[in-house]
Design an enzyme around this catalytic site. Sequence first.
Site, PDB file in Angstrom:
ATOM      1  N   GLU A  79      43.926  -8.672   9.999  1.00 17.80           N
ATOM      2  CA  GLU A  79      44.566  -9.713  10.786  1.00 17.80           C
ATOM      3  C   GLU A  79      43.767 -10.993  10.781  1.00 17.80           C
ATOM      4  O   GLU A  79      42.581 -11.015  10.461  1.00 17.80           O
ATOM      5  CB  GLU A  79      44.746  -9.239  12.208  1.00 17.80           C
ATOM      6  CG  GLU A  79      43.427  -8.872  12.802  1.00 17.80           C
ATOM      7  CD  GLU A  79      43.559  -7.977  14.006  1.00 17.80           C
ATOM      8  OE1 GLU A  79      44.689  -7.782  14.469  1.00 17.80           O
ATOM      9  OE2 GLU A  79      42.539  -7.511  14.479  1.00 17.80           O
ATOM     10  N   CYS A  92      40.517 -17.874  12.332  1.00 20.51           N
ATOM     11  CA  CYS A  92      39.539 -16.802  12.514  1.00 20.51           C
ATOM     12  C   CYS A  92      39.924 -15.706  11.522  1.00 20.51           C
ATOM     13  O   CYS A  92      41.012 -15.144  11.610  1.00 20.51           O
ATOM     14  CB  CYS A  92      39.631 -16.316  13.959  1.00 20.51           C
ATOM     15  SG  CYS A  92      38.659 -14.847  14.284  1.00 20.51           S
ATOM     16  N   CYS A  99      34.526  -1.807  10.257  1.00 19.06           N
ATOM     17  CA  CYS A  99      33.146  -2.307  10.186  1.00 19.06           C
ATOM     18  C   CYS A  99      32.189  -1.141  10.415  1.00 19.06           C
ATOM     19  O   CYS A  99      32.421  -0.312  11.302  1.00 19.06           O
ATOM     20  CB  CYS A  99      32.915  -3.384  11.248  1.00 19.06           C
ATOM     21  SG  CYS A  99      31.207  -3.959  11.326  1.00 19.06           S
ATOM     22  N   CYS A 103      29.122  -1.508  16.982  1.00 17.29           N
ATOM     23  CA  CYS A 103      28.754  -2.046  18.300  1.00 17.29           C
ATOM     24  C   CYS A 103      29.624  -1.332  19.350  1.00 17.29           C
ATOM     25  O   CYS A 103      30.819  -1.108  19.120  1.00 17.29           O
ATOM     26  CB  CYS A 103      29.004  -3.551  18.356  1.00 17.29           C
ATOM     27  SG  CYS A 103      28.064  -4.437  17.091  1.00 17.29           S
ATOM     28  N   CYS A 106      33.211  -2.673  20.476  1.00 17.94           N
ATOM     29  CA  CYS A 106      34.085  -3.306  19.486  1.00 17.94           C
ATOM     30  C   CYS A 106      35.062  -2.322  18.841  1.00 17.94           C
ATOM     31  O   CYS A 106      34.662  -1.292  18.299  1.00 17.94           O
ATOM     32  CB  CYS A 106      33.229  -3.962  18.410  1.00 17.94           C
ATOM     33  SG  CYS A 106      34.192  -4.645  17.057  1.00 17.94           S
ATOM     34  N   GLU A 167      31.850  -7.266   9.237  1.00 14.98           N
ATOM     35  CA  GLU A 167      30.555  -7.934   9.263  1.00 14.98           C
ATOM     36  C   GLU A 167      30.352  -8.639   7.912  1.00 14.98           C
ATOM     37  O   GLU A 167      30.184  -7.995   6.879  1.00 14.98           O
ATOM     38  CB  GLU A 167      29.451  -6.887   9.514  1.00 14.98           C
ATOM     39  CG  GLU A 167      28.042  -7.359   9.277  1.00 14.98           C
ATOM     40  CD  GLU A 167      27.675  -8.662   9.986  1.00 14.98           C
ATOM     41  OE1 GLU A 167      27.939  -8.805  11.192  1.00 14.98           O
ATOM     42  OE2 GLU A 167      27.122  -9.557   9.313  1.00 14.98           O
ATOM     43  N   SER A 198      29.780 -15.510  11.467  1.00 14.06           N
ATOM     44  CA  SER A 198      29.236 -14.787  12.618  1.00 14.06           C
ATOM     45  C   SER A 198      28.668 -13.462  12.138  1.00 14.06           C
ATOM     46  O   SER A 198      29.333 -12.713  11.429  1.00 14.06           O
ATOM     47  CB  SER A 198      30.355 -14.557  13.643  1.00 14.06           C
ATOM     48  OG  SER A 198      29.874 -13.791  14.723  1.00 14.06           O
ATOM     49  N   SER A 221      25.464 -12.665  16.861  1.00 13.03           N
ATOM     50  CA  SER A 221      25.937 -11.826  17.958  1.00 13.03           C
ATOM     51  C   SER A 221      24.753 -11.144  18.615  1.00 13.03           C
ATOM     52  O   SER A 221      24.290 -10.098  18.178  1.00 13.03           O
ATOM     53  CB  SER A 221      26.945 -10.801  17.420  1.00 13.03           C
ATOM     54  OG  SER A 221      28.126 -11.468  17.067  1.00 13.03           O
ATOM     55  N   LEU A 222      24.286 -11.750  19.686  1.00 12.48           N
ATOM     56  CA  LEU A 222      23.046 -11.310  20.334  1.00 12.48           C
ATOM     57  C   LEU A 222      23.302 -10.157  21.323  1.00 12.48           C
ATOM     58  O   LEU A 222      22.690  -9.098  21.215  1.00 12.48           O
ATOM     59  CB  LEU A 222      22.432 -12.524  21.053  1.00 12.48           C
ATOM     60  CG  LEU A 222      21.190 -12.328  21.881  1.00 12.48           C
ATOM     61  CD1 LEU A 222      20.012 -11.883  21.031  1.00 12.48           C
ATOM     62  CD2 LEU A 222      20.813 -13.633  22.627  1.00 12.48           C
ATOM     63  N   HIS A 223      24.117 -10.382  22.296  1.00  9.58           N
ATOM     64  CA  HIS A 223      24.573  -9.379  23.294  1.00  9.58           C
ATOM     65  C   HIS A 223      23.510  -8.833  24.244  1.00  9.58           C
ATOM     66  O   HIS A 223      23.847  -8.298  25.293  1.00  9.58           O
ATOM     67  CB  HIS A 223      25.288  -8.198  22.633  1.00  9.58           C
ATOM     68  CG  HIS A 223      26.342  -8.602  21.651  1.00  9.58           C
ATOM     69  ND1 HIS A 223      27.289  -9.553  21.933  1.00  9.58           N
ATOM     70  CD2 HIS A 223      26.583  -8.209  20.373  1.00  9.58           C
ATOM     71  CE1 HIS A 223      28.078  -9.715  20.884  1.00  9.58           C
ATOM     72  NE2 HIS A 223      27.667  -8.922  19.929  1.00  9.58           N
ATOM     73  N   CYS A 343      41.208 -10.050  17.323  1.00  9.06           N
ATOM     74  CA  CYS A 343      40.708  -9.574  16.053  1.00  9.06           C
ATOM     75  C   CYS A 343      40.384  -8.102  16.226  1.00  9.06           C
ATOM     76  O   CYS A 343      39.563  -7.742  17.043  1.00  9.06           O
ATOM     77  CB  CYS A 343      39.484 -10.354  15.636  1.00  9.06           C
ATOM     78  SG  CYS A 343      39.893 -12.053  15.304  1.00  9.06           S
TER      79      CYS A 343
HETATM   80  N1  SAH Z   1      30.703  -8.735  12.750  1.00  9.82           N
HETATM   81  C1  SAH Z   1      30.496 -10.064  13.133  1.00  9.82           C
HETATM   82  C2  SAH Z   1      31.764 -10.887  13.186  1.00  9.82           C
HETATM   83  C3  SAH Z   1      32.981 -10.214  13.727  1.00  9.82           C
HETATM   84  S1  SAH Z   1      32.909  -9.756  15.436  1.00  9.82           S
HETATM   85  C4  SAH Z   1      29.747 -10.146  14.461  1.00  9.82           C
HETATM   86  O1  SAH Z   1      29.627  -9.144  15.136  1.00  9.82           O
HETATM   87  O2  SAH Z   1      29.276 -11.227  14.771  1.00  9.82           O
HETATM   88  C5  SAH Z   1      33.231 -11.324  16.169  1.00  9.82           C
HETATM   89  C6  SAH Z   1      32.960 -11.415  17.650  1.00  9.82           C
HETATM   90  O3  SAH Z   1      33.851 -10.584  18.415  1.00  9.82           O
HETATM   91  C7  SAH Z   1      31.544 -10.996  17.983  1.00  9.82           C
HETATM   92  O4  SAH Z   1      30.826 -11.999  18.644  1.00  9.82           O
HETATM   93  C8  SAH Z   1      31.783  -9.793  18.830  1.00  9.82           C
HETATM   94  O5  SAH Z   1      30.792  -9.618  19.695  1.00  9.82           O
HETATM   95  C9  SAH Z   1      33.124 -10.081  19.504  1.00  9.82           C
HETATM   96  N2  SAH Z   1      33.720  -8.894  20.120  1.00  9.82           N
HETATM   97  C10 SAH Z   1      33.766  -7.657  19.614  1.00  9.82           C
HETATM   98  N3  SAH Z   1      34.334  -6.792  20.502  1.00  9.82           N
HETATM   99  C11 SAH Z   1      34.645  -7.505  21.610  1.00  9.82           C
HETATM  100  C12 SAH Z   1      35.239  -7.173  22.870  1.00  9.82           C
HETATM  101  N4  SAH Z   1      35.638  -5.942  23.158  1.00  9.82           N
HETATM  102  N5  SAH Z   1      35.374  -8.142  23.773  1.00  9.82           N
HETATM  103  C13 SAH Z   1      34.983  -9.403  23.499  1.00  9.82           C
HETATM  104  N6  SAH Z   1      34.431  -9.770  22.323  1.00  9.82           N
HETATM  105  C14 SAH Z   1      34.246  -8.838  21.384  1.00  9.82           C
HETATM  106 FE1  SF4 Z   2      31.146  -4.962  13.392  1.00 15.93          FE
HETATM  107 FE2  SF4 Z   2      30.992  -7.345  14.617  1.00 15.93          FE
HETATM  108 FE3  SF4 Z   2      32.443  -5.323  15.666  1.00 15.93          FE
HETATM  109 FE4  SF4 Z   2      29.790  -5.189  15.693  1.00 15.93          FE
HETATM  110  S1  SF4 Z   2      31.071  -6.715  16.757  1.00 15.93           S
HETATM  111  S2  SF4 Z   2      31.187  -3.525  15.101  1.00 15.93           S
HETATM  112  S3  SF4 Z   2      29.279  -6.144  13.758  1.00 15.93           S
HETATM  113  S4  SF4 Z   2      32.834  -6.377  13.757  1.00 15.93           S
END
Ligand code: SAH
Ligand code: SF4
Length: 373
Positions: A79, A92, A99, A103, A106, A167, A198, A221-223, A343
Site C-alpha cells: 500500500e 508515503c 518486514c 518492532c 508494528c 525497512e 525512515s 525510528s528511535l522509540h 501503512c
Molecule cells: N521500517 C522503517 C520505515 C517504515 S515504519 C522504520 O521503522 O522507520 C514507519 C513508521 O511507522 C515508523 O516510525 C514506525 O515507528 C511507525 N509505526 C509503526 N507501527 C506503528 C503504530 N502501531 N502506531 C504508530 N506508528 C507506527
Molecule cells: Fe519494520 Fe519499521 Fe515496522 Fe519496525 S516499524 S517492524 S522496522 S516496518
Amino acid sequence: MFSKFLEEAGQKNFRISQVNHAIFRDLVTNFSEITTLSEDLRADLEEKQKFSVLEKTKHVRSKDTEKILFKTDDGKFIESVLMRHKGRKTACISCQIGCPAGCVFCATGKMGIIRNLTAREIYEQVLYWNRILKEEYLEENPEAKWNGKNPPHEARVRNIVFMGMGEPMFNYENVISAIKFLNDDKKFGIGVRHITLSTVGIVPGIEKLLEEGLLVNLAFSLHAATNKLRDELVPMNKTYNLDVLMPILDKYTKKTGRRIFYEYVVLKGKNDRREDAHDLGKLLQHRMAHLNFIPYNVNPECGDDLITPDEPEMRIMQNILLNEYDVPSTIRMTMGDDVDAACGQLANKADRPGNKGKIVSIVEGNFEPACDI
Ligand code: SAH
Ligand code: SF4
C-alpha cells in the site's frame, strides 16, 4: 523501465527518451497512447512488455489523505498513502512486503518478511499518484493542456517518505535504484532533499548511504532513549544499539548539514514517563535533532499491553524536552482512520481477514520540514 527492451530491439537513444518522457512526464496510461512511436513498435511493446507491475485494487480517500492498495504480480498486497498538506503532495511508499525487524507495536513487523519489492514496484507507487494528480488537475482545469516538460507543481508528488511497509535498509539496492529514478530529472525529478528515508537503524545501510553520496533526509525510528528500553520495543537494537547508532547518525548530520528526524511511537506507561523525557533530552541535546512523537495506533495483533498514550503526558514530555534540553518536537496527530489510511493496515486486511493492522499517523504540522528542506 523499458529501456533494455527498446535497446535490444535496436531502438536509438532518442526513442528511448521519448518513451521515458511519455511514461514519466506525460503520464500515459498504456502503450497505445505513446503516439511518438510507430504503430508496430507500440504493438510490440504491448505484446511483450508489461505496462505496470502493480495493479490498483482499492483506492480510498478522506479529506487530506488517500490510500491505494496495490496487488503485485505474484498476488501480494502493498500500500501507498498520499497526504495533501497546504497543497503539497507527499507520498508515503512501501519498500518490502512485510518486514523482518519485528518492532513490537508494528503490524507490518507482525507479518514477518515476505519479500523485497523491486525498484520498479517501489517507484511505480509514485507513478500512480502522479497519474491520479494529473487526471484531477485536468478535471479541475478543463481548458489546460498537459505540459509533461514542466507539469504544474500542484499536480505532482513533491515529497517522498519511505514510511510505508518495510525497512528500506534491508532492501538497500532496490531502494537506491528507486531513489535514483525518483531523483532523475527526466523521470520524476524529485530532489533528494524532498526524499526521506525512515530506518529503524541498520548501521551498514546508513554507512553505505553515506558513501553513496545520495544524501536524502534521514528519519530514525528511535522509540526509546536507553538501550534497556529500546531492546524491549525494537528487537533490532540488540544488533545495532544506540551506542553504535548515534555516532553514525552524527556523521550523517555532519555530512548533510541537516537535522535528523527522530520518530518516537508513544506507548502509555512504557515510554511516556517523565524519566523517558529526561533520557530523550540527554540523548538528543546538542544534536541537530527534531523529535516526532507518534501516538501508538492500536493494532490488536500486537497485544493488549500496548496502549495509546494520553495527550497531556505527551505535552509534558514535549515541555521537558524543550525547556530543559532545548530539543524541538512535534506530536504527530493521527487522522485518516476513516479511510484506514494506514501503512500496513490495508495490506494486512487484504491478506489476512480480521487483522486490523497498524494505522499510520497522518502527518501534521512540523513533520513537514522533513520533506521540505
Ligand atoms: N521500517 C522503517 C520505515 C517504515 S515504519 C522504520 O521503522 O522507520 C514507519 C513508521 O511507522 C515508523 O516510525 C514506525 O515507528 C511507525 N509505526 C509503526 N507501527 C506503528 C503504530 N502501531 N502506531 C504508530 N506508528 C507506527
Ligand atoms: Fe519494520 Fe519499521 Fe515496522 Fe519496525 S516499524 S517492524 S522496522 S516496518
